[in-house]
Write an enzyme that holds these catalytic residues in place. Structure first.
Site, PDB file in Angstrom:
ATOM      1  N   GLY A 281     -26.999 -30.389  23.375  1.00 46.02           N
ATOM      2  CA  GLY A 281     -28.100 -30.977  22.443  1.00 46.02           C
ATOM      3  C   GLY A 281     -28.258 -30.891  21.336  1.00 46.02           C
ATOM      4  O   GLY A 281     -27.567 -32.543  21.027  1.00 46.02           O
ATOM      5  N   ASP A 354     -19.386 -29.953  25.387  1.00 49.85           N
ATOM      6  CA  ASP A 354     -20.517 -31.148  26.308  1.00 49.85           C
ATOM      7  C   ASP A 354     -21.669 -32.042  25.956  1.00 49.85           C
ATOM      8  O   ASP A 354     -22.059 -30.920  25.147  1.00 49.85           O
ATOM      9  CB  ASP A 354     -21.105 -30.846  27.921  1.00 49.85           C
ATOM     10  CG  ASP A 354     -22.056 -29.703  28.522  1.00 49.85           C
ATOM     11  OD1 ASP A 354     -21.332 -28.767  27.537  1.00 49.85           O
ATOM     12  OD2 ASP A 354     -21.971 -29.869  28.829  1.00 49.85           O
ATOM     13  N   GLU A 355     -21.604 -32.458  25.620  1.00 55.33           N
ATOM     14  CA  GLU A 355     -23.720 -33.129  25.825  1.00 55.33           C
ATOM     15  C   GLU A 355     -23.941 -32.973  24.026  1.00 55.33           C
ATOM     16  O   GLU A 355     -25.296 -32.736  23.545  1.00 55.33           O
ATOM     17  CB  GLU A 355     -24.820 -33.239  26.596  1.00 55.33           C
ATOM     18  CG  GLU A 355     -24.443 -33.864  27.463  1.00 55.33           C
ATOM     19  CD  GLU A 355     -25.247 -32.929  29.164  1.00 55.33           C
ATOM     20  OE1 GLU A 355     -25.147 -33.974  30.133  1.00 55.33           O
ATOM     21  OE2 GLU A 355     -25.747 -31.804  29.131  1.00 55.33           O
ATOM     22  N   VAL A 356     -22.886 -32.887  23.135  1.00 48.45           N
ATOM     23  CA  VAL A 356     -23.184 -32.461  21.630  1.00 48.45           C
ATOM     24  C   VAL A 356     -24.245 -33.483  20.871  1.00 48.45           C
ATOM     25  O   VAL A 356     -23.890 -34.675  21.616  1.00 48.45           O
ATOM     26  CB  VAL A 356     -22.013 -32.690  21.063  1.00 48.45           C
ATOM     27  CG1 VAL A 356     -22.084 -32.696  19.346  1.00 48.45           C
ATOM     28  CG2 VAL A 356     -21.014 -31.428  21.681  1.00 48.45           C
ATOM     29  N   ASP A 406     -16.610 -35.011  27.923  1.00 49.86           N
ATOM     30  CA  ASP A 406     -17.767 -36.123  26.744  1.00 49.86           C
ATOM     31  C   ASP A 406     -16.575 -35.581  25.147  1.00 49.86           C
ATOM     32  O   ASP A 406     -16.573 -36.772  24.197  1.00 49.86           O
ATOM     33  CB  ASP A 406     -18.922 -35.012  26.222  1.00 49.86           C
ATOM     34  CG  ASP A 406     -19.762 -34.408  27.415  1.00 49.86           C
ATOM     35  OD1 ASP A 406     -19.008 -33.986  28.858  1.00 49.86           O
ATOM     36  OD2 ASP A 406     -21.174 -35.018  27.909  1.00 49.86           O
TER      37      ASP A 406
END
Ligand SMILES: *[C@@H]1O[C@H](CO)[C@@H](O)[C@H](O)[C@H]1NC(C)=O
Ligand SMILES: *[C@@H]1O[C@H](CO)[C@@H](O)[C@H](O)[C@H]1NC(C)=O
Ligand SMILES: *[C@@H]1O[C@H](CO)[C@@H](O)[C@H](O)[C@H]1NC(C)=O
Ligand SMILES: *[C@@H]1O[C@H](CO)[C@@H](O)[C@H](O)[C@H]1NC(C)=O
Ligand SMILES: *[C@@H]1O[C@H](CO)[C@@H](O)[C@H](O)[C@H]1NC(C)=O
Ligand SMILES: *[C@@H]1O[C@H](CO)[C@@H](O)[C@H](O)[C@H]1NC(C)=O
Ligand SMILES: *[C@@H]1O[C@H](CO)[C@@H](O)[C@H](O)[C@H]1NC(C)=O
Length: 555
Positions: A281, A354-356, A406
């Site tokens: 996030g 993930d999802e940085v 990612d």
């Protein structure tokens, strides 16, 4: 009517192939098999005839080596056999007296473990076994043999699955058969997320029971995430004191973790924990204060990057990913990961990644100053800096690191021995692309894209899970050999102890079969029949699987 085939009957005959016809609603949609194994063995030869088993007149006969893992397993499978027989047969008056010569009653399964037991399961452990029941080529009535304790565990599971209730003869029976079996992939995992919802250890043990029944061998424990930090660290007790949903009840003590890893070890299952950083996030632009920060930040002040996204140059009270420019970040991560490597005891750590998002890093002048001082040109390179510091820590701990795809997609260049966990590529047709790129770069890959349990509609069809073939991408044979296996993923947003078991089972069984059995082990119709039996079997053994195929029943 008799003898005449009407138009409607013809329609019914055409429709009757494996699926419910519109004309005849009576009975289960899919007829369960009896005594067929899941996942399907690599090689199974059927012989004429069958044997009967009465638990009171049966024993396991260990004739070579033994050890604690084997003794525990024999205890479990004896108990399983008794309860199976009790539920099917004993109500009808106990042991029937069979007429001499009428039927071969199997009095024992000889168990031959040929090499000393290994202590712990590990990647690439030997899981081969051979199982013969009343096989013409063998002088033993029933024989299970393996070079390895892990193979013996898999074979005992298969033996238990071949036994099915014969309610006429009032005993358990198994067809005469010879099986030679081994897994196709070495890593056959299941991810559980205990951050979005806490799962009691009893629930986790039930899921592990299901994994044993499906010959899965890696429990990927996504133990913490932004929402809560239930892992009780000895080095950093404030992480769970302040970051758990409830610091007294909704936490995993080190004792709890050891209980789970021991429970798993006895079943030949590794436990790979995930400490996912630099935390998914990123910060939100709304001024939500610390409530918007990840659970990691609550017990470890200074860990997360303060964002400067409001008006002016000042921190606005929100926090983004882990701060990559502070040395304190790395000493903290090193201590936490060292502790985790010790407590969980596996040779693998999943580092997440993930999802940085980069927005917050880019807003913070301390971060941007650091970047210009160190010649770090953009945020991707900053992520690379962070990940390589982390990977340096894990190699110092002598553990292998797994990261989510990612990190690779962001262009972070990773050491060759970093394992990349592919999850993107939903919809499923696109699975091929990331696997192709990851393996082209020489990394070993784990695949999960097609096995996201939360993307299945409740009660939906499982065929998309069964269609998934891990090597179905256009790489070379060498690239395909880099696929170590895969994992079914149960993210925790919409599951807790009341529904997680039935969301995981029996759908994860489809991934388990794809990862164990040969690529073309069964047709979808054949699998449906075996799955119908397998789901009843899991339920009977206390793993509350949901019906996979529509109308039906379990006895
Ligand atoms: C067991 O043998 C019977 C009779 O040959 C056969 O109909 C049945 O399909 C077999 N069951 C299994 C599980 O192979
Ligand atoms: C166990 O197996 C050995 C070797 O086959 C045999 O001699 C022995 O009688 C068996 N014991 C039992 C209890 O079945
Ligand atoms: C944990 O937090 C408390 C404040 O709530 C603080 O006094 C204490 O020093 C912290 N402990 C550690 C080890 O950081
Ligand atoms: C784990 O804890 C449960 C519940 O207390 C207990 O029944 C079980 O024996 C323990 N298992 C291990 C392997 O320690
Ligand atoms: C970041 O910098 C590297 C090296 O200059 C470059 O290859 C890469 O394309 C850049 N990434 C982005 C997202 O700008
Ligand atoms: C990697 O870790 C070692 C200690 O394990 C340390 O001496 C070295 O400086 C680290 N390298 C980098 C690039 O951080
Ligand atoms: C590192 O781990 C490997 C197994 O993954 C082991 O063979 C080796 O002995 C370990 N090295 C050290 C220094 O602990």
């Amino acid at each position: 009517m008799a003898g005449r085939v009407g138009v409607l009957d013809l329609v019914c005959l055409v429709l009757a192939a494996a699926t419910r016809s519109a004309c005849d609603d009576f009975g289960p949609l899919v007829t369960a098999t009896q005594g067929e194994a899941w996942p399907k063995p690599q090689l199974q030869v059927e012989h004429e005839g069958f044997v009967g088993v009465l638990p009171s007149k049966f024993s396991f006969n260990v004739t070579k080596r033994t050890c604690g893992i084997l003794q525990e397993a024999l205890g479990r499978y004896s108990e399983e056999m008794h309860s199976h027989w009790t539920s099917c047969c004993s109500a009808r008056g106990g042991d029937v007296s069979l007429e001499e010569g009428q039927l071969l009653l199997l009095s024992s399964l000889e168990v031959q473990l040929m090499s000393p037991c290994e202590e712990r399961p590990y990647l690439g452990m030997d899981e081969h076994y051979e199982l013969r029941i009343n096989s013409p080529g063998s002088e033993k009535a029933a024989l299970l043999t393996s070079q390895s304790i892990w193979g013996i565990l898999r074979g005992l599971e298969t033996f238990s699955q071949l036994l099915h209730a014969d309610r006429n003869l009032n005993l358990l029976r198994a067809n005469s058969t010879a099986i030679m079996d081994f897994p196709r992939f070495t890593h056959r995992g299941l991810l559980l997320d205990t951050s979005r919802h806490f799962l009691p250890t009893a629930t986790i043990r039930t899921v592990l029971d299901g994994m044993e029944m499906n010959k899965m061998n890696v429990f990927h424990w996504h133990i913490v995430d932004s929402q809560s930090f239930p892992y009780q660290s000895e080095a950093f007790p404030n992480l769970s004191k302040k970051g758990a949903y409830n610091s007294a009840k909704l936490v995993y003590s080190q004792q709890d973790v050891r209980n789970i890893t021991e429970y798993a070890r006895l079943r030949g299952i590794r436990v790979v924990p995930e400490f996912d950083t630099p935390v998914e996030g990123g910060c939100t632009t709304s001024t939500g204060g610390a409530g918007h920060a990840s659970s990691w930040g609550r017990g470890q002040p200074g860990l997360l990057t303060p964002c400067h996204l409001g008006a002016g140059d000042l921190p606005d009270g929100t926090y983004g990913p882990v701060n990559p420019v502070l040395e304190s970040t790395y000493s903290f991560m090193a201590a936490l990961l060292r502790e985790a490597a010790g407590v969980f005891g596996d040779r693998f750590l999943h580092l997440g990644g993930d999802e940085v998002t980069f927005e917050c890093w880019e807003s913070n002048p301390d971060v941007t100053d650091f970047m210009s001082e160190h010649g770090i040109g953009n945020s991707t390179q900053l992520e690379q800096y962070y990940m390589s510091r982390l990977l340096n820590i894990t190699s110092g701990l002598n553990v292998s690191a797994v990261v989510w795809q990612d990190v690779f997609d962001n262009g972070v260049s990773l050491p060759r021995d970093t394992i990349v966990h592919v999850w993107n590529g939903i919809p499923y047709e696109e699975l091929a692309q990331p696997a192709l790129q990851v393996t082209a770069a020489g990394h070993q890959a784990l695949l999960s894209s097609c096995w996201y349990l939360d993307s299945l509609e409740p009660g939906g069809s499982w065929s998309q899970f069964y269609d998934c073939e891990p090597t179905d991408f256009s790489g070379t044979e060498d690239q395909k050999a880099l696929v170590m296996g895969g994992e079914a993923c149960m993210w925790g947003e919409m599951v807790d102890e009341s529904n997680v078991v039935s969301r995981v089972w029996p759908y994860s069984s489809l991934a388990a079969e794809k990862l164990w059995s040969s690529a073309d082990a069964d047709t979808e119709d054949g699998a449906a029949r075996r799955l119908e039996e397998h789901y009843c079997r899991m339920k009977r053994r206390g793993v509350g699987a949901q019906p996979p195929n529509g109308p039906g029943y379990c006895l």
